[in-house]
Design a protein around this motif. Structure first.
Motif, mmCIF file in Angstrom:
data_model
loop_
_atom_site.group_PDB
_atom_site.id
_atom_site.type_symbol
_atom_site.label_atom_id
_atom_site.label_comp_id
_atom_site.label_asym_id
_atom_site.label_seq_id
_atom_site.Cartn_x
_atom_site.Cartn_y
_atom_site.Cartn_z
ATOM 1 N N ASP A 89 0.816 -1.199 0.000
ATOM 2 C CA ASP A 89 0.000 0.000 0.000
ATOM 3 C C ASP A 89 0.859 1.262 0.000
ATOM 4 N N ALA A 90 0.193 2.419 0.057
ATOM 5 C CA ALA A 90 0.911 3.694 -0.016
ATOM 6 C C ALA A 90 1.908 3.841 1.131
ATOM 7 N N LYS A 91 1.568 3.317 2.303
ATOM 8 C CA LYS A 91 2.492 3.387 3.437
ATOM 9 C C LYS A 91 3.783 2.641 3.146
ATOM 10 N N LYS A 98 11.616 6.500 1.495
ATOM 11 C CA LYS A 98 12.433 7.105 2.534
ATOM 12 C C LYS A 98 13.762 6.368 2.696
ATOM 13 N N ALA A 99 13.726 5.048 2.528
ATOM 14 C CA ALA A 99 14.922 4.234 2.725
ATOM 15 C C ALA A 99 15.861 4.250 1.525
ATOM 16 N N LEU A 100 15.312 4.409 0.310
ATOM 17 C CA LEU A 100 16.118 4.172 -0.888
ATOM 18 C C LEU A 100 16.319 5.390 -1.800
ATOM 19 N N LYS A 101 15.362 6.290 -1.826
ATOM 20 C CA LYS A 101 15.497 7.430 -2.726
ATOM 21 C C LYS A 101 16.363 8.504 -2.070
ATOM 22 N N PRO A 102 17.065 9.331 -2.878
ATOM 23 C CA PRO A 102 16.900 9.480 -4.331
ATOM 24 C C PRO A 102 17.872 8.658 -5.182
ATOM 25 N N ASP A 103 18.766 7.911 -4.551
ATOM 26 C CA ASP A 103 19.810 7.263 -5.345
ATOM 27 C C ASP A 103 19.368 5.947 -5.962
ATOM 28 N N LEU A 104 18.255 5.369 -5.502
ATOM 29 C CA LEU A 104 17.776 4.109 -6.044
ATOM 30 C C LEU A 104 16.324 4.244 -6.502
ATOM 31 N N ILE A 105 15.888 3.300 -7.319
ATOM 32 C CA ILE A 105 14.554 3.355 -7.927
ATOM 33 C C ILE A 105 13.505 2.777 -6.980
ATOM 34 N N VAL A 106 12.402 3.481 -6.858
ATOM 35 C CA VAL A 106 11.255 2.960 -6.124
ATOM 36 C C VAL A 106 10.033 3.063 -7.033
ATOM 37 N N SER A 124 4.694 9.693 -4.895
ATOM 38 C CA SER A 124 5.802 10.089 -5.788
ATOM 39 C C SER A 124 6.772 8.955 -6.097
ATOM 40 N N PRO A 125 6.273 7.797 -6.526
ATOM 41 C CA PRO A 125 7.179 6.732 -6.956
ATOM 42 C C PRO A 125 7.803 7.096 -8.308
#
Length: 210
Positions: A89-91, A98-106, A124-125
């Motif tokens: 879900d959105a959560k 929060k854990a991966l961006k901005p350097d990795l793709i979500v 904002s995926p």
């Protein structure tokens, strides 16, 4: 609206032996311009994910395609892959961001309805996945793709699950990316033949330079 050529995303089978599957993925990646590969396994066994990623990551990177893990954001940095496809879900999407961006793709999705797509899009995926991955994949409705492309800036990945007519319809709907799984891996003539067929349906699609 999207006027760029539609590109391909490949989704792995849910069960496979990495060493046996690797040559098939390599052949597929050489047969078309693949924008990304989503590793999707039907197990929570961390070692199985680790082994598969270690085998497939070099092949994807050699072809210039990011390798994403489905719903295993916890393993992305450890395994040196490029990001995650969140099916939650959105959560869950927000936590992965929060854990991966901005350097990795979500990327995120498994959306078959407008409300679900809008809710995911608000996090904002990097892309929203239209359709659903699972034991039985569900393809994206062209009308959902047309609606999304008309109103939103976030790119969409649209699942083609039933037949090659789905690919044609999603191209006409101007999907940014089309995701393929069984249409490629279950093709009796092999992944190269399947992707040759995909290229014929996708204006601007080319053979990988890798």
């Amino acid at each position: 609206m999207n006027d760029a050529a539609t590109r391909l995303v490949l989704v792995t089978p849910r069960q496979f032996d990495p060493q046996t599957f690797a040559p098939r993925l390599a052949a597929a990646l050489k047969s078309a311009d693949v924008a990304a590969v989503i590793l999707d396994l039907d197990t929570e066994d961390t070692q199985a994910w680790r082994t598969a990623a270690e085998v497939l990551r070099p092949l994807a990177h050699e072809a210039g395609a990011p390798l994403l893990l489905r719903s295993r954001a916890d393993l992305v940095r450890e395994l040196g892959v490029d990001g995650v496809h969140v099916s939650g879900d959105a959560k869950a999407v927000a936590a992965a961001g929060k854990a991966l961006k901005p350097d990795l793709i979500v990327g995120a999705g498994d959306c078959t309805m407008r409300h679900a797509a809008m809710t995911i899009g608000e996090t904002s995926p990097d892309y929203v996945f239209l359709g659903r991955l699972g034991p039985e994949d569900v393809g994206a409705a062209p009308s959902l793709v047309e609606w999304w492309i008309e109103l939103f800036e976030v790119p969409c990945v649209a699942m083609a699950a039933e037949d090659w007519g789905d690919v044609d319809r999603l191209v006409r709907a101007k999907a940014d990316f089309i995701a393929l799984r069984d249409l490629v891996w279950a093709d009796a003539k092999g992944p190269e033949a399947a992707l040759e067929r995909a290229r014929a349906l996708m204006p601007g699609q080319r053979v990988s330079a890798a």
